[in-house]
Design a protein around this motif. Sequence first.
Motif, PDB file in Angstrom:
ATOM      1  N   SER A  44       0.821  -1.215   0.000  1.00  0.00           N
ATOM      2  CA  SER A  44       0.000   0.000   0.000  1.00  0.00           C
ATOM      3  C   SER A  44       0.852   1.262   0.000  1.00  0.00           C
ATOM      4  CB  SER A  44      -0.981   0.006   1.173  1.00  0.00           C
ATOM      5  OG  SER A  44      -0.264  -0.036   2.371  1.00  0.00           O
ATOM      6  N   ASP A  45       2.088   1.187   0.491  1.00  0.00           N
ATOM      7  CA  ASP A  45       2.949   2.374   0.518  1.00  0.00           C
ATOM      8  C   ASP A  45       3.932   2.437  -0.649  1.00  0.00           C
ATOM      9  OD1 ASP A  45       1.723   3.272   2.762  1.00  0.00           O
ATOM     10  OD2 ASP A  45       3.250   2.583   4.169  1.00  0.00           O
ATOM     11  N   CYS A  46       3.967   1.385  -1.447  1.00  0.00           N
ATOM     12  CA  CYS A  46       4.951   1.321  -2.538  1.00  0.00           C
ATOM     13  C   CYS A  46       4.560   2.274  -3.678  1.00  0.00           C
ATOM     14  CB  CYS A  46       5.044  -0.111  -3.062  1.00  0.00           C
ATOM     15  SG  CYS A  46       6.042  -0.257  -4.556  1.00  0.00           S
ATOM     16  N   PRO A  47       5.445   3.184  -4.069  1.00  0.00           N
ATOM     17  CA  PRO A  47       5.100   4.128  -5.134  1.00  0.00           C
ATOM     18  C   PRO A  47       4.958   3.459  -6.510  1.00  0.00           C
ATOM     19  CG  PRO A  47       7.386   4.427  -4.461  1.00  0.00           C
ATOM     20  CD  PRO A  47       6.783   3.447  -3.505  1.00  0.00           C
ATOM     21  N   VAL A  48       5.619   2.312  -6.680  1.00  0.00           N
ATOM     22  CA  VAL A  48       5.503   1.618  -7.976  1.00  0.00           C
ATOM     23  C   VAL A  48       4.175   0.873  -8.044  1.00  0.00           C
ATOM     24  CG1 VAL A  48       6.533  -0.133  -9.484  1.00  0.00           C
ATOM     25  CG2 VAL A  48       8.015   1.418  -8.204  1.00  0.00           C
ATOM     26  N   ALA A  49       3.799   0.232  -6.936  1.00  0.00           N
ATOM     27  CA  ALA A  49       2.527  -0.522  -6.913  1.00  0.00           C
ATOM     28  C   ALA A  49       1.335   0.395  -7.191  1.00  0.00           C
ATOM     29  CB  ALA A  49       2.362  -1.207  -5.561  1.00  0.00           C
ATOM     30  N   ARG A  50       1.480   1.648  -6.833  1.00  0.00           N
ATOM     31  CA  ARG A  50       0.404   2.613  -7.057  1.00  0.00           C
ATOM     32  C   ARG A  50       0.091   2.761  -8.543  1.00  0.00           C
ATOM     33  NH1 ARG A  50       2.231   7.648  -3.975  1.00  0.00           N
ATOM     34  NH2 ARG A  50       2.605   6.096  -2.374  1.00  0.00           N
ATOM     35  N   PHE A  51       1.098   2.561  -9.376  1.00  0.00           N
ATOM     36  CA  PHE A  51       0.910   2.755 -10.818  1.00  0.00           C
ATOM     37  C   PHE A  51       0.939   1.447 -11.602  1.00  0.00           C
ATOM     38  CE2 PHE A  51       2.584   6.715  -9.119  1.00  0.00           C
ATOM     39  CZ  PHE A  51       1.642   7.609  -9.603  1.00  0.00           C
ATOM     40  N   SER A  52       0.888   0.328 -10.898  1.00  0.00           N
ATOM     41  CA  SER A  52       0.938  -0.960 -11.598  1.00  0.00           C
ATOM     42  C   SER A  52      -0.150  -1.889 -11.070  1.00  0.00           C
ATOM     43  CB  SER A  52       2.323  -1.598 -11.361  1.00  0.00           C
ATOM     44  OG  SER A  52       2.299  -2.971 -11.670  1.00  0.00           O
ATOM     45  N   ASN A  53      -0.770  -2.630 -11.990  1.00  0.00           N
ATOM     46  CA  ASN A  53      -1.781  -3.599 -11.560  1.00  0.00           C
ATOM     47  C   ASN A  53      -1.130  -4.904 -11.119  1.00  0.00           C
ATOM     48  OD1 ASN A  53      -3.931  -1.922 -12.112  1.00  0.00           O
ATOM     49  ND2 ASN A  53      -4.000  -2.548 -14.268  1.00  0.00           N
ATOM     50  N   ASP A  54       0.136  -5.091 -11.460  1.00  0.00           N
ATOM     51  CA  ASP A  54       0.803  -6.373 -11.206  1.00  0.00           C
ATOM     52  C   ASP A  54       1.846  -6.323 -10.101  1.00  0.00           C
ATOM     53  OD1 ASP A  54      -0.534  -7.469 -13.428  1.00  0.00           O
ATOM     54  OD2 ASP A  54       0.926  -6.497 -14.738  1.00  0.00           O
ATOM     55  N   TYR A  55       2.461  -5.189  -9.900  1.00  0.00           N
ATOM     56  CA  TYR A  55       3.580  -5.146  -8.970  1.00  0.00           C
ATOM     57  C   TYR A  55       3.109  -5.073  -7.522  1.00  0.00           C
ATOM     58  CZ  TYR A  55       7.909  -4.126  -6.679  1.00  0.00           C
ATOM     59  OH  TYR A  55       8.980  -4.208  -5.838  1.00  0.00           O
ATOM     60  N   ARG A  56       3.411  -6.122  -6.751  1.00  0.00           N
ATOM     61  CA  ARG A  56       3.001  -6.191  -5.353  1.00  0.00           C
ATOM     62  C   ARG A  56       4.161  -6.751  -4.531  1.00  0.00           C
ATOM     63  NH1 ARG A  56      -0.119  -3.378  -7.218  1.00  0.00           N
ATOM     64  NH2 ARG A  56      -2.348  -3.610  -7.557  1.00  0.00           N
ATOM     65  N   PRO A  57       4.897  -5.901  -3.809  1.00  0.00           N
ATOM     66  CA  PRO A  57       6.003  -6.442  -3.001  1.00  0.00           C
ATOM     67  C   PRO A  57       5.539  -7.505  -2.016  1.00  0.00           C
ATOM     68  CG  PRO A  57       5.663  -4.075  -2.577  1.00  0.00           C
ATOM     69  CD  PRO A  57       4.826  -4.435  -3.747  1.00  0.00           C
ATOM     70  N   ARG A  58       4.335  -7.362  -1.493  1.00  0.00           N
ATOM     71  CA  ARG A  58       3.812  -8.376  -0.565  1.00  0.00           C
ATOM     72  C   ARG A  58       3.765  -9.747  -1.248  1.00  0.00           C
ATOM     73  NH1 ARG A  58      -2.310  -8.908   1.812  1.00  0.00           N
ATOM     74  NH2 ARG A  58      -2.772  -8.745  -0.390  1.00  0.00           N
ATOM     75  N   THR A  59       3.351  -9.774  -2.508  1.00  0.00           N
ATOM     76  CA  THR A  59       3.275 -11.042  -3.250  1.00  0.00           C
ATOM     77  C   THR A  59       4.669 -11.633  -3.452  1.00  0.00           C
ATOM     78  OG1 THR A  59       1.369 -10.140  -4.391  1.00  0.00           O
ATOM     79  CG2 THR A  59       2.349 -12.100  -5.357  1.00  0.00           C
TER      80      THR A  59
END
Length: 180
Positions: A44-59
């Motif tokens: 939720s805090d990742c700036p890249v995940a904010r702009f990507s439907n696939d990028y999830r550091p948690r995953t």
Amino acid sequence: MTEIQSSGEPIKASEIDPKFKYELTRMHGGEKLLRCFQCGTCTSDCPVARFSNDYRPRTIIRMAQLGLKKRVLSSNTLWLCAACFTCTDRCPQGIEVASVIRILRNLAAEKGIVPQVFKDQSTNILNSGYAYKIPELRIKKREIQGLPPLPKSNPKNIRRALKGINFIEKKEKEEEQREQ
Ligand code: SF4
Ligand code: SF4
């Protein structure tokens, strides 16, 4: 090169490497991996995940915990991390998320699983010292506009610094194989 996989495919028991998570916890930065309880703060805090439907550091962390070695190392999303360390700063469990991603990238690179764009960048750095090959036309334009010349790079020193980690040898071998 190993085929890039999607993280959304069903998990098969045969792809689980139970030792993988322990391998990661023995590496610098991966020590606290097993503490992750999947709260999602990193995502939720990742700036890249904010702009990507696939990028999830948690995953990525979950795949590593589950031992999905091949899948996580060949995931194209691994290379989207901007190494800003926000996730590491915010993780309530003290997990060095960005470092785990760095470890996974290094392991992927050892296996030659690197997106072509980064391979091209590394070739440019080794040859010119710049990540991007600056076109002659751009250099001439700078001169016309009275801008100072670009700072001189030192590819020799870059090669010397990278020698100890076998980066160049591996890269040249891979290039040779591609040409055959
Ligand atoms: S913030 Fe930490 S505990 Fe929460 S999902 Fe990310 S790595 Fe796991
Ligand atoms: S280090 Fe990578 S994963 Fe972590 S918040 Fe920054 S871009 Fe996202």
